[in-house]
Design an enzyme around this catalytic site. Structure first.
Site, PDB file in Angstrom:
ATOM      1  N   GLN A  30      38.361  35.177  46.561  1.00 46.13           N
ATOM      2  CA  GLN A  30      37.205  36.058  46.381  1.00 46.13           C
ATOM      3  C   GLN A  30      36.386  35.528  45.211  1.00 46.13           C
ATOM      4  OE1 GLN A  30      38.582  39.652  44.673  1.00 46.13           O
ATOM      5  NE2 GLN A  30      36.843  40.892  45.273  1.00 46.13           N
ATOM      6  N   SER A  62      33.645  37.729  40.499  1.00 42.87           N
ATOM      7  CA  SER A  62      33.413  37.865  39.056  1.00 42.87           C
ATOM      8  C   SER A  62      32.874  36.584  38.445  1.00 42.87           C
ATOM      9  CB  SER A  62      34.717  38.221  38.352  1.00 42.87           C
ATOM     10  OG  SER A  62      35.154  39.499  38.726  1.00 42.87           O
ATOM     11  N   SER A  98      41.798  34.604  41.781  1.00 39.56           N
ATOM     12  CA  SER A  98      43.198  34.463  42.180  1.00 39.56           C
ATOM     13  C   SER A  98      43.296  33.542  43.387  1.00 39.56           C
ATOM     14  CB  SER A  98      43.782  35.823  42.572  1.00 39.56           C
ATOM     15  OG  SER A  98      43.709  36.704  41.488  1.00 39.56           O
ATOM     16  N   GLU A 129      39.912  46.387  48.268  1.00 39.71           N
ATOM     17  CA  GLU A 129      40.669  45.990  47.087  1.00 39.71           C
ATOM     18  C   GLU A 129      41.379  47.191  46.494  1.00 39.71           C
ATOM     19  OE1 GLU A 129      38.390  44.360  43.746  1.00 39.71           O
ATOM     20  OE2 GLU A 129      40.201  43.249  43.232  1.00 39.71           O
ATOM     21  N   GLU A 162      38.278  52.014  33.177  1.00 34.51           N
ATOM     22  CA  GLU A 162      37.032  52.713  32.846  1.00 34.51           C
ATOM     23  C   GLU A 162      36.109  52.799  34.064  1.00 34.51           C
ATOM     24  OE1 GLU A 162      38.535  50.418  31.011  1.00 34.51           O
ATOM     25  OE2 GLU A 162      39.144  51.681  29.331  1.00 34.51           O
TER      26      GLU A 162
END
Lengths: 428, 380
Positions: free
Chosen positions: A143, A146, A178, A261, A388
């Site tokens: 994936q 990020s 990953s 996810e 968060e």
């Protein structure tokens, strides 16, 4: 007259009996002081061991696939079995009673998240090309989401996608990727239009990880291993037939992936890590350290056990809702938050009981071995959406609390303030 | 009962009927009126609960005038009662006394139960210990018991003082675990029995009355087998803590909803306060606790009903008691915080929930007791 589910159970059991061995002892039984004492969350295996495990995972997935259990919920035209999520859960429950290779390297990202995304947004040609290969264990997917300057605020990503004749040229850097070092394809989110607000200028692509310009570099984690990577994309060419979803419509694609996810990170209670912080093992730990009558230790053990079981009950509730044909509510997100908390508390509780023998490897069984888990637990509060961000989502989507006011969702992306060092598409 | 026999649609219908009833009969004004009344609850509402909805009889056995449902169904009712903070003797009469009588069996139980099911008799069960605790000490000698029974099976009398008896001043029948010649046994005493003194006590939770009950050569009848209290009490604690857990979940959800509504309405710094992450994350934490508590309470109800795929009843009940007690207290506390100053006023309902939360947590002994009970049930 056996029900359809009874028949499925019989079929799965026959398959597993033929291709795997039943676990010698019940998963919850504890053999204190015997055998492997490593408690690993992230792999710290040397490359040869890791590669052997990946090969075993692929082989087992192939066996599942050839027998109709590689993609239980997938449509039959793309290699799936066309059954329900409940069948999938039933299969997992049965397989847990057997010794089989761990297949997380394939399933967590590729089968759990990328596959469903390609299925939801890909062209028939793209689905036909990749889904059977993914679910048969032939290839692994990663994936590419990020970036160094786009973590919790994923929609501020900057990797550029620029039209180039029939295709696109990608440039940028991805991070926390990953299994990229094992992956044949990656799902990349790229900035295709910096003049639109940030959510409306992103396009998604399936990238060939072996293409020229794709450079995968391992990132060493604080726990010592290297399960994830940085991926540099330098003038990588991608055909327009590898685009997922509309041009500038990649955020909708990303949401499909992210939803899957959160569903796959929760509910990991079983497995070696779950067993290490469960009551039977921790009770033996107290007994071995002469602390079984220690009121303070008992209290912490009981508190942890109550929360661990309650989280398990939450997962049962989710399964019952699936079984009744209902859509679960926020259980998956809550389960993920609780799982991270329980595991962290369990590791620190064990550490307290073990004491100074945890800080240096004296060779004593079941002491220094806890360091791997202790060094892994901080990641649980970050991966798959930080605590968060998870809380924002629960508060906004479930409770309906208002979003934080801000200009970042309305202004053109190129005008937004970004972290120092994030410069890529600013000058574009 | 070993399979799920009520569909989720039927449970939803039950919930909706009970919620409508509570909205009409037990809004905050009605709750406050009941608090200020002498009896502590509205006996007309109590009668309507029985006549219109059949709540008292729902989970009692059919042979004793009940409808034969289980905790799974009763959980829905208890959640709604908890949500409304309904002042009523339901927990003492139906749950505590009802469960004790069903577990004890025999003629005396058969005599009392139909009235409880019909809502025409209220009963209660006194905590056995001198300190208001619910343990038989594991020794079965009755040493720590608050009340002692005289020898014999006929003309039995009780001596002693039972502290902290839920609805002890108003109940028509008092059930007491008393030390007898054959070990602790369950005894029944009528409200008008000789030598019975009932003293109502000031209470932390204004929605639940508590009394001290003194027995001085008070005539009593043995319920069930002589010396049979240990098994009865174990069942009572599993059922009562599971029932309490359902109440706690309903009340905790009410606190979460109150906080969420307030966080959307209240504006400071030109924004709804619910848009601040400090408040938002507090609300998410509350939601997380409520969801986990909800799952624990439901699983315990399934376990206590003996459903096929449920965990062991003692473990699940202990988990629910611990998790729901902690969750409700935390959520009731944060509810005051989210409301700020207004949440600290007598006029606001937040303190009623906070009082209920703290009192419920301690009702059967509190954290030190319930965590040890969990370990004991899990074999540690």
């Amino acid at each position: 007259m056996p029900s359809e589910m009874d028949q499925f159970v019989a079929e799965v059991t026959a398959f597993l009996d033929a291709h795997a061995t039943r676990r010698a002892r019940a998963a919850e039984d504890v053999a204190w002081g015997e055998g492997e004492d490593r408690i690993t969350y992230f792999s710290t295996d040397p490359p040869d061991v890791e590669n052997a495990k990946v090969a075993a995972a692929k082989a087992w997935q192939r066996t599942r696939y050839d027998n109709g259990f590689g993609w239980i919920t997938g449509p039959t035209e793309f290699g799936g079995r066309g059954l329900t999520t409940l069948h999938d859960l039933v299969y997992d429950g049965l397989e847990a009673g057997y010794d089989v290779p761990e297949t997380g390297v394939l399933s967590l990202i590729g089968l759990g998240m990328i596959g469903p995304t390609i299925l939801a947004h890909g062209t028939d040609e793209l689905k036909q090309r990749y889904l059977p290969r993914l679910y048969s264990g032939e290839i692994i997917a990663c994936q590419l989401f990020s970036e160094p300057a786009a973590g919790s605020d994923l929609a501020s990503l900057e990797t550029k996608a620029v039209r180039d004749g029939d295709g696109w040229i990608l440039n940028g850097q991805k991070v926390w990727t990953s299994v990229a070092h094992h992956a044949a394809i990656g799902l990349a989110l790229c900035r295709s239009n910096p003049d639109n607000p940030k959510h409306k200028g992103i396009t998604a692509f399936v990238v060939d990880m072996t293409a020229p310009g794709v450079d995968v570099r391992p990132l060493r984690q604080m726990s010592g291993g290297s399960e994830f990577n940085e991926v540099f994309l330098t003038d990588v060419h991608v055909g327009d037939d590898h685009r997922l979803g509309p041009v500038d419509g990649g955020w909708g694609v990303a949401l499909t992936t992210l939803m899957n996810e959160r569903a796959s990170v929760g509910g990991e209670g079983a497995g070696p890590v779950g067993r290490a912080v469960a009551l039977p093992f921790l009770t033996e730990l107290l007994r071995a350290n002469g602390r079984l009558d220690d009121g303070a230790a008992r209290r912490r053990l009981a508190e942890l056990h109550a929360d661990t079981l309650a989280t398990e009950y939450l997962n049962h509730q989710m399964v019952r809702k699936f079984r009744a044909g209902e859509q679960p509510g926020p259980e998956a997100s809550v389960s993920k938050l609780m799982y991270a908390q329980n595991l962290t508390r369990g590791a620190h509780f064990a550490a307290e009981i073990i004491g100074p023998r945890l800080i240096a490897d004296t060779g004593a069984w079941g002491t220094y071995s806890w360091t791997e888990l202790l060094l892994s637990t901080p990641a649980l509060r970050i991966l798959g959406g930080t605590e968060e961000i998870m809380k924002n989502i629960l508060a906004e989507r479930v409770l309906g609390l208002p979003k934080e006011p801000g200009i970042d969702t309305r202004s053109p992306f190129r005008e937004l303030r970004r972290s120092a060092g994030a410069t890529e598409s600013r000058s574009a | 009962m070993s399979t799920e026999n009520t569909t989720s649609t039927e449970l939803d219908e039950l919930r909706s009927a009970v919620r409508d009833f509570m909205t009409a009969k037990a809004d905050e004004r009605a709750v406050r009126a009941a608090i200020d009344s002498e009896r502590g609850y509205d006996d007309k509402v109590w009668a309507q609960m029985a006549e219109q909805l059949g709540l008292q009889s729902l989970a009692l056995p059919t042979e004793h005038g009940g409808d034969g449902y289980g905790l799974v169904e009763l959980t829905v009712v208890l959640e709604e009662m908890g949500r409304a903070l309904l002042p009523s003797p339901f927990l003492s009469s139906v749950v505590l006394a009802g469960t004790a009588l069903v577990a004890a069996g025999g003629d005396e139980a058969a005599r009392i139960l139909p009235g409880i099911a019909a809502g025409t008799t209220t009963a209660t069960l006194a905590p056995p210990n001198v300190d208001g605790g619910w343990s038989l000490g594991g020794r079965g000698t009755g040493d720590a018991l608050a009340v002692t029974a005289s020898a014999g099976t006929d003309d039995v009398t009780l001596e002693g003082t039972a502290p902290l008896v839920l609805d002890g001043a108003g109940a028509d029948v008092l059930l007491v675990v008393a030390g007898g010649p054959a070990g602790p046994g369950l005894y029944a005493v009528d409200a008008d029995a000789a030598g019975l003194t009932r003293t109502p006590l000031p209470v932390l939770d204004l929605t639940r009355r508590i009394a001290t009950v003194t027995f001085a050569a008070t005539p009593a009848r043995l319920v069930g087998a002589a010396g049979g209290a240990a098994a009865i009490l174990d069942r009572v604690l599993d059922v009562a803590t599971t029932a309490l857990a359902a109440e706690q979940v309903g009340a905790a959800r009410a606190c979460l909803e109150a906080s969420t509504t307030y966080a959307k309405d209240r504006v400071q710094f030109g924004r709804q306060i619910g848009s601040f992450q400090a408040v938002k994350h507090k609300a998410a934490d509350m939601l997380t606790r409520v969801q986990v508590a909800d799952a624990a309470a439901r699983e315990a109800a399934r376990a206590v009903d003996g459903l096929a795929d449920a965990p062991e009843a003692g473990v699940a009940a202990a988990v629910a008691h611990a998790v729901c007690s902690e969750a409700f207290l935390a959520v009731a506390t944060e509810n005051i915080q989210v409301h700020g100053g207004i949440g600290f006023t007598w006029e606001h309902a937040a303190h009623l929930y906070y009082r209920r939360a703290k009192a419920s947590q301690l009702l059967f002994g509190g954290p030190a007791v319930y965590y040890e009970r969990l370990l004991a049930k899990a074999g540690v």
